[in-house]
Motif scaffolding. Structure first.
Motif, PDB file in Angstrom:
ATOM      1  N   LEU A 283      46.350  39.370  36.799  1.00  0.00           N
ATOM      2  CA  LEU A 283      45.223  38.490  36.481  1.00  0.00           C
ATOM      3  C   LEU A 283      44.239  38.471  37.654  1.00  0.00           C
ATOM      4  O   LEU A 283      44.655  38.236  38.793  1.00  0.00           O
ATOM      5  CB  LEU A 283      45.780  37.082  36.238  1.00  0.00           C
TER       6      LEU A 283
ATOM      7  N   ALA B 204      49.639  30.829  37.749  1.00  0.00           N
ATOM      8  CA  ALA B 204      50.077  32.226  37.679  1.00  0.00           C
ATOM      9  C   ALA B 204      51.336  32.472  38.512  1.00  0.00           C
ATOM     10  O   ALA B 204      51.865  33.585  38.541  1.00  0.00           O
ATOM     11  CB  ALA B 204      48.950  33.141  38.149  1.00  0.00           C
TER      12      ALA B 204
ATOM     13  N   THR C   2      44.611  27.488  39.026  1.00  0.00           N
ATOM     14  CA  THR C   2      44.831  28.675  38.185  1.00  0.00           C
ATOM     15  C   THR C   2      45.836  29.608  38.858  1.00  0.00           C
ATOM     16  O   THR C   2      46.720  30.177  38.221  1.00  0.00           O
ATOM     17  CB  THR C   2      43.498  29.434  37.980  1.00  0.00           C
TER      18      THR C   2
ATOM     19  N   THR D  50      44.404  40.164  42.634  1.00  0.00           N
ATOM     20  CA  THR D  50      45.072  39.890  41.354  1.00  0.00           C
ATOM     21  C   THR D  50      46.472  39.347  41.611  1.00  0.00           C
ATOM     22  O   THR D  50      47.145  39.737  42.569  1.00  0.00           O
ATOM     23  CB  THR D  50      45.187  41.149  40.458  1.00  0.00           C
TER      24      THR D  50
END
Ligand code: ATP
Length: 521
Positions: free
Chosen positions: A341, A354, A350, A337
């Motif tokens: 997330l 983040a 992605t 994570t």
């Protein structure tokens, strides 16, 4: 023996230009035979160009190079080699699919035909005589970097080199590897070889060299002077020059090696245990990876405002870990994570959205496209982070690239120049300027100071500290244990794809070293 006879190499007024860039400017210098001479200077100071000019790889625009009193024809590698000059490059050039024996033969072609066994016997005897611990039948691609370098040096010595030039040989080595290299260099001196060695770390200069010469902006500003007559601080000043930003006291101390550790800030370490981690790996394993052993059951957290150091002998899973965090190696079990997330199966895009940023191990392969312009390289991050169809104006990107490169004091002439035309350290700074931005939440920094000069190293440490201060989580992977112990809040050690130890300050070098080699429980 007369003074004149003891001079092995003399450069008279040597200048080299690359287009508008003056890489070397009127350098006149002499080196005495049978000694170890260090050449130092900031990134882009002209060190590699100097080495390439002496070994005939570039043709000076002005001046003359004399070996043993005889002028070398300009830009002629074969003539330089015949005069006994050999250069071992920053990045190795041996063909990966060759065996060691084939690579040795390739460099020393004597026109004779050997059977495979005969070839291996011939070179095994030679390598044994130089105390290079390698089997002549091993493939180049299977060799650890330290052995690879020893083979490169052995190959350079085949043709009876009398002047060996090593361009940043310690940049790829662990501290123990550097010690072994230094023993090898001392041995070469004992048998009469003159060694010119390009180095960045002042403590290495003072440990190995008899004399030191300093280049700055293509000019010779000092030397060669006897190392016994110069101290670390004076040398740091000469390298950085009077106009540069002054170094903080603790940075200066760390760079010159006059402090064992400079982690004064660690005294203020906060109780982070309750804060949500930025990065969390839970029982992460990977399948076999070409870049080292697979990861086995890795648990790791890095919290906001924390620098976690990853120590370990190279090749123990550090690269696979970086690849797993940055979506290049598949996680077969476990969970990753970033900021809460779950990104275990997410794309790099992605993960970057983040807040992930990566300073990769191999700047010339993973970090930059050498044939693309600086601004294109720098803009890669924008293209990865913006939604695909949003407008990207090249003129704006070029301008922002220029601003970022200036802030990092990159020596470049134009943002449209190819990344391949930068010096090694300046190329590293382009990556750093791209990856250490204000939006970064998690920075994976693999060998971020490798090849950087002392000023730039201090700047990187300062930038990492500033990123930490604004709450970034940082994973610092370095083969330099001093660097790790100086700036990390916590250190984990990897061995064979597993985390085998976690350490907090005050660090004990012996404990960390024992974990790295698997000696501890
Ligand atoms: P580093 O410590 O970063 O390796 P260096 O002292 O070895 O740096 P050089 O590689 O000699 O520096 O570079 C000196 C200058 O010449 C730099 O400004 C560099 O950008 C420039 N330069 C080097 N090679 C080329 C090239 N092939 N084309 C154009 N410019 C070049």
């Amino acid at each position: 023996m007369s003074e004149e006879k003891q001079i092995v190499l003399e450069c008279r007024d040597v200048s080299v230009r690359y287009g508008d860039v003056v890489a070397l400017s009127g350098v006149s210098i002499s080196f005495a035979r049978g000694r170890i001479h260090a050449v130092v200077g900031q990134n882009g100071a002209g060190k590699t160009t100097f080495a390439r000019a002496i070994s005939g790889l570039v043709s000076p625009d002005t001046g003359e190079i004399r070996i043993d009193g005889r002028a070398l024809p300009s830009g002629n590698v074969n003539q330089a080699r015949q005069a006994g000059v050999e250069l071992v490059h920053q990045s190795f050039a041996l063909p990966p699919s060759f065996t060691v024996a084939e690579a040795m033969q390739f460099g020393a072609a004597d026109g004779r035909i050997y059977s495979r066994r005969g070839l291996e016997r011939r070179w095994q005897t030679y390598l044994d005589s130089l105390n290079v611990k390698v089997k002549a039948g091993q493939r180049i691609r299977d060799l650890p970097v330290e052995t690879l370098q020893s083979v490169e040096i052995a190959r350079a010595l085949v043709s009876d080199a009398r002047l060996l030039i090593l361009d940043e040989p310690t940049a790829v080595l662990s501290p123990e590897g550097a010690q072994k290299l230094f023993e090898r260099i001392r041995h070469l001196k004992d048998v009469g070889v003159t060694v010119i060695v390009i180095l960045h770390k002042i403590r290495e200069v003072l440990a190995i060299a008899d004399t030191v010469a300093v280049l700055r902006g293509g000019l010779l500003v000092e030397g060669p002077v006897e190392c016994s007559g110069i101290d670390a601080e004076k040398l740091a000043e000469l390298i950085i020059g009077p106009a540069a930003r002054p170094l903080e006291e603790d940075q200066k101390a760390a760079l010159t090696g006059s402090l064992d550790t400079a982690h004064a800030h660690l005294a203020q370490s906060v109780d982070r245990a309750t804060v949500e981690p930025v990065l969390k790996l839970s029982a992460v394993s990977t399948r076999h990876d070409s870049d080292g052993p697979p990861l086995e059951d890795i648990d790791l957290v890095i919290r906001p405002g924390e620098i976690l150091g990853l120590a370990g002998v190279e090749g123990n899973g550090q690269r696979t870990l970086v690849r797993a965090i940055s979506a290049l190696a598949e996680t077969s079990e476990g969970k990753i994570t970033i900021e809460g997330l779950d990104v275990t199966r997410a794309s790099l895009q992605t993960r970057r959205a983040a807040g992930l940023r990566v300073i990769p191990f191999e700047r010339n392969v993973e970090g930059l496209s050498l044939t693309s312009a600086l601004w294109e390289n720098w803009s890669a991050r924008e293209l990865l982070q913006r939604p695909l169809l949003s407008m990207v104006r090249p003129s704006e990107l070029r301008q922002r690239c220029g601003t970022a490169l200036d802030a990092w004091e990159v020596h470049y002439s134009n943002v449209t120049q190819r990344a391949g035309s930068l010096s090694g350290g300046n190329a590293q700074k382009v990556i750093l300027s791209r990856e250490m931005d204000e939006q970064a939440r998690l920075i994976i920094a693999a060998q971020p100071t490798r090849g950087l000069d002392i000023g730039a190293t201090a700047f990187v440490w300062d930038s990492l500290n500033r990123a930490r201060a604004r709450g970034c989580a940082i994973l610092l992977i370095s083969s330099d244990l001093d660097e790790i112990m100086d700036i990390c809040d916590r250190v984990v050690v990897m061995l064979s794809g597993r985390v085998v130890g976690t350490f907090t300050p005050p660090y004990d070098l012996a404990d960390i070293g024992a974990a790295m080699t698997g000696v501890s429980k």
